[in-house]
Design a protein around this motif. Structure first.
Motif, PDB file in Angstrom:
ATOM      1  N   SER A  38       0.845  -1.337   0.065  1.00 41.33           N
ATOM      2  CA  SER A  38       0.184  -0.023   0.197  1.00 41.33           C
ATOM      3  C   SER A  38       0.901   1.026  -0.070  1.00 41.33           C
ATOM      4  CB  SER A  38      -0.826  -0.330   1.295  1.00 41.33           C
ATOM      5  OG  SER A  38      -1.805   1.127   0.821  1.00 41.33           O
ATOM      6  N   ILE A  82      -7.362  -5.024  -5.862  1.00 45.50           N
ATOM      7  CA  ILE A  82      -7.385  -4.807  -4.756  1.00 45.50           C
ATOM      8  C   ILE A  82      -7.347  -5.699  -3.728  1.00 45.50           C
ATOM      9  CG2 ILE A  82      -6.589  -2.907  -2.947  1.00 45.50           C
ATOM     10  CD1 ILE A  82      -6.640  -0.654  -4.889  1.00 45.50           C
ATOM     11  N   TRP A 105      -6.954   6.711  -0.904  1.00 45.27           N
ATOM     12  CA  TRP A 105      -6.475   5.005  -1.206  1.00 45.27           C
ATOM     13  C   TRP A 105      -5.564   4.439  -0.426  1.00 45.27           C
ATOM     14  CZ3 TRP A 105      -9.185   2.083  -4.378  1.00 45.27           C
ATOM     15  CH2 TRP A 105      -9.674   2.234  -5.958  1.00 45.27           C
ATOM     16  N   GLU A 109      -7.445   1.117   2.321  1.00 44.60           N
ATOM     17  CA  GLU A 109      -6.879  -0.085   2.340  1.00 44.60           C
ATOM     18  C   GLU A 109      -5.815  -1.093   3.716  1.00 44.60           C
ATOM     19  OE1 GLU A 109      -4.492   0.285  -2.622  1.00 44.60           O
ATOM     20  OE2 GLU A 109      -3.629   1.075  -0.936  1.00 44.60           O
TER      21      GLU A 109
END
Length: 173
Positions: A38, A82, A105, A109
């Motif tokens: 990530s 993802i 994001w 994540e």
């Protein structure tokens, strides 16, 4: 001790590291360590450095923008892919930088990983930039982190632990 971003850039400049999407699939089949990375896409050079560093230890790291299955523009398929990779791969690494702290994001994540993976398989890669600034918000302190020990070896430490970390080379899932 946070990992200097200059060290990661040095790993990124080395030759011979392979792209991740197909390599990770092969590594998984062969029982080798795999990890989801990530990171902010603005830190592509640092992400490649982490990938190179971990490949030097025998791990394979998935970077989403190397995945040919990903759509050109983020959409629902992006999120699904993802999520799938976070679940499938052994480890989840969060590259803590100024950009990842501002990303939309990256927090999503790690939140997803927190709900789907064992907590000991989530690792924070704390970084330090050239001006000496360290990155990471308070919520990142809930997870294990990677740091250089006094001997220079990289180890994983518990959330509040500063001694007796586990050598990266010996970590297995």
């Amino acid at each position: 001790m946070a990992i200097p971003q200059s060290t990661l850039r040095t790993y990124a400049s080395r030759e011979g590291f392979q792209k991740s999407a197909s390599v990770v699939n092969e590594a998984k089949q062969m029982g080798r360590q795999t990890a989801f990375m990530s990171h902010s896409h603005r830190d592509a050079d640092l992400a490649k450095g982490v990938q190179g560093f971990l490949q030097s230890l025998g791990w394979e790291v998935y970077i989403d923008w190397e995945d040919t299955v990903m759509p050109d523009k983020p959409d629902r398929r992006t999120a699904t892919r993802i999520q799938q990779r976070i679940i499938e791969l052994d480890w989840f690494f969060f590259l803590a930088t100024e950009n990842s702290m501002r990303s939309r994001w990256c927090p999503w994540e790690i939140g997803y990983a927190d709900g789907k993976k064992p907590l000991d398989s989530i690792l924070i890669l704390q970084t330090k930039d050239e001006s000496g600034h360290y990155y990471g918000n308070e919520y990142l302190q809930l997870y294990r982190y990677i740091s250089a020990s006094q001997s220079g070896a990289y180890r994983a430490y518990g959330a509040a632990q500063t001694q007796n970390g586990v050598l990266m080379e010996s970590m297995r899932r």
